[in-house]
Each structure stands twice: as C-alpha cells, then as structure tokens.
Design an enzyme around this catalytic site. Sequence first.
Site, PDB file in Angstrom:
ATOM      1  CG  ASP A 164      -1.894  -1.121   1.245  1.00  0.00           C
ATOM      2  OD1 ASP A 164      -2.298  -1.553   0.150  1.00  0.00           O
ATOM      3  OD2 ASP A 164      -2.267  -1.573   2.342  1.00  0.00           O
ATOM      4  CG  LEU A 175       2.405  -2.734   6.805  1.00  0.00           C
ATOM      5  CD1 LEU A 175       2.378  -3.724   7.966  1.00  0.00           C
ATOM      6  CD2 LEU A 175       1.250  -3.008   5.842  1.00  0.00           C
TER       7      LEU A 175
END
Length: 302
Positions: free
Chosen positions: A47, A199
């Site tokens: 992402d 992340l």
Amino acid sequence: MARKRKGRDIQGVLLLDKPTGLTSNDVLQKVKRVFNAQKAGHTGALDPLATGMLPICFGESTKFSQYLLDSDKRYRVIAQLGQRTDTSDADGQIVAEKPVSVVTEDIEPALVNFRGNIMQVPTMFSALKYQGRPLYEYARQGITIEREPRPITVYENRFISLHNNQLELEIHCSKGTYIRTIIDDLGELLGCGAHIINLRRLQVSNYPSDKMVSLTFIQENCDNVELLDSLLLPVDSPVQDHAKIVLTEQQGSDILLGRTIEIEQSTAQSQLVRLYQQSLFIGIGQWLDYSISPKRLIQTEQ
C-alpha cells in the site's frame, strides 16, 4: 516485423526498500526508468502507506515472480488503538472512536486468536477481483461485496510494545494475509477499535533485508550503470526455495526444446525443481517419479 524494445535487456532481482506515499506501480516505473530496463515487474504490491521490501524483477526473472507472490512475508506494524477507519489504515476516514482501556496484559491473550491456521475475510480495500474489477474500486464507491473467508497461516504474531495507545507487532505470515484485517479484527476484539499507522515489510521469502536499497540511492546513482547492475540478485533467486537439479548438456537441451526427460533419481510426490544445464540456470521443471517436465523456462543464448 517485431518492433524492437527500448531499453537495456537486463536480468535479475532488485530488493527495493519502498518509500511511503507511493504506490508500488509508481515505484516500479521509477526504478524501470533509472535502470533503463526493457522489462520489469514487482512481486506483490505494498500500500502507499507501507514501506519495506519490494522485490522488482527484470527481464527473464519476471517469469518467476509468481513464486515470490506465493511466498511467506514478515512485517512490522504499528496500530493506533481507539479509532477504526474505513480502510483500516491511516489513509482512511475515521468511522468509530472509543476510549482505550487496554493494558499490556491484555495483548497476549488476544493475539492467540490471530496465530496458526485461521480463516480471514479479505478487506474490501484489496486488489482481489470481482467481475473483473478490483475490490478497492467498489469500496471507493461505497459498495460492499460479499467476500468468502480464506485460509491463511500466521506463523508468528509477536508483541513488541504498547505506548500511548500505539501497539507494535511483528507478524510472519503466509501469502494472502491482510495485515490491515488482522489489526481491524484485533481492535474489535480488544473493544476499542484500531487501524494501521505504520507498516513495514521486513522480508519476502528468504531474501536478506540487508540487501535492500532505497529509491533515493538508485536515483542518485542513475548514471553509474555498473553500480546499479551490481545490486541485482540472480535470475534464479525467486525460486531458491526449490530443490536444485543439475542436468547434462543433452538433458538440458531436451528440456529447452520442451521435452520430458528421464533421470536416475526418483520422487514419489510431484514437486517443482530448479533446473541447471551444468552451471547455467534454465528454468523450473515438474519432477515426478523418474522424469522431469519443463514448467517455466528462460531464454538462453543457445
């Protein structure tokens, strides 16, 4: 007459340390331009919010990118407790807020539910296709599609820290695992909601993290072709987890012609193997009983 491809015919795998704020395809195109490569592809999107290991395959190595897509991954994730978002990460809109009364002693009993072989409902903000379109396109239109739970394996889900309502974990998991879904479900189990604020993918398959290079580094050295090429791992590195079979010159030639060959060793269970014509990697084959059939081959000079 076939049109000649632009760029260099280079082979190998670059372990890019993806920066935040860019899509994986954005990064791929930038890297492809820096290397002036004819052909390149990434092996499993991260992402825009995420950073870390994004293997980029060049040339013939793109034929084996699927084996990296199918490999295990390791992540470091920081979750914000007390807020749930529509995307389960910081790029989304807050849809619920709750007070947080979670303490360190609450974490381990909750994590037990997210280890081992479990079923997971894929997030709507995923690239999974429904009627030819990725789910995230429906999600952005406010449309929810029914999704079937999928089996995944979480080998490790390790508690790192809890500070200022921010929970840090390290997760080692199988292909198809959505970390954002684990965090969203964990937040609901803890009774406060949660979403990802950071992340980082630490590892793909067995690739070493110390071989990662930043986008900034390769851009700053765009004129140093020798240095750039030295960063590439071998074409066969995406399939290093598979057993190696060394063939004779004749056996290798037969395989490259698409023929099934007989070998002296046997296996009762069908398996994929790396094939070498003496010292030259020529692709992967399907080994069963005393024979090997070509599965995916590379173009050679022969």
